[in-house]
Motif scaffolding. Structure first.
Motif, PDB file in Angstrom:
ATOM      1  N   LYS A 159       0.852  -1.195   0.000  1.00 58.79           N
ATOM      2  CA  LYS A 159       0.000   0.000   0.000  1.00 58.79           C
ATOM      3  C   LYS A 159       0.881   1.236   0.000  1.00 58.79           C
ATOM      4  O   LYS A 159       1.909   1.297   0.664  1.00 58.79           O
ATOM      5  CB  LYS A 159      -0.902  -0.014   1.222  1.00 58.79           C
TER       6      LYS A 159
ATOM      7  N   GLU B  22      -8.896   1.221   2.547  1.00 59.74           N
ATOM      8  CA  GLU B  22      -8.346   0.576   1.352  1.00 59.74           C
ATOM      9  C   GLU B  22      -8.460   1.433   0.099  1.00 59.74           C
ATOM     10  O   GLU B  22      -8.149   0.977  -0.985  1.00 59.74           O
ATOM     11  CB  GLU B  22      -9.052  -0.762   1.129  1.00 59.74           C
TER      12      GLU B  22
ATOM     13  N   ARG C 193      -6.774  -1.223  -4.924  1.00 63.80           N
ATOM     14  CA  ARG C 193      -6.771  -1.989  -3.679  1.00 63.80           C
ATOM     15  C   ARG C 193      -5.978  -3.264  -3.894  1.00 63.80           C
ATOM     16  O   ARG C 193      -5.636  -3.592  -5.024  1.00 63.80           O
ATOM     17  CB  ARG C 193      -8.174  -2.261  -3.167  1.00 63.80           C
TER      18      ARG C 193
END
Length: 61
Positions: free
Chosen positions: A9, A17, A35
């Protein structure tokens, strides 16, 4: 047995997310998604092109 690839991420992401996730494996394409799910893939590029992109963003961002 092969382990599932690990999506990373963005460090600029807060909670949740709704972030940019990146998957890069040696010798393969870099995949970018909204995501950590390959079904949400929005971009696939070479590692060299991704490195050029990151360099440009850091220099001009």
């Amino acid at each position: 047995m092969t382990a599932d690839p690990e999506w990373r991420k963005s460090s600029y992401c807060g909670e949740g997310e709704a972030c940019v996730h990146v998957l890069a494996t040696p010798g393969h394409l870099v995949r970018v998604a909204d995501r950590a799910d390959p079904a949400h893939l929005v971009l696939a590029t070479t590692q060299a092109a991704w490195a050029d992109f990151l360099r440009a963003v850091k220099e001009h961002g």
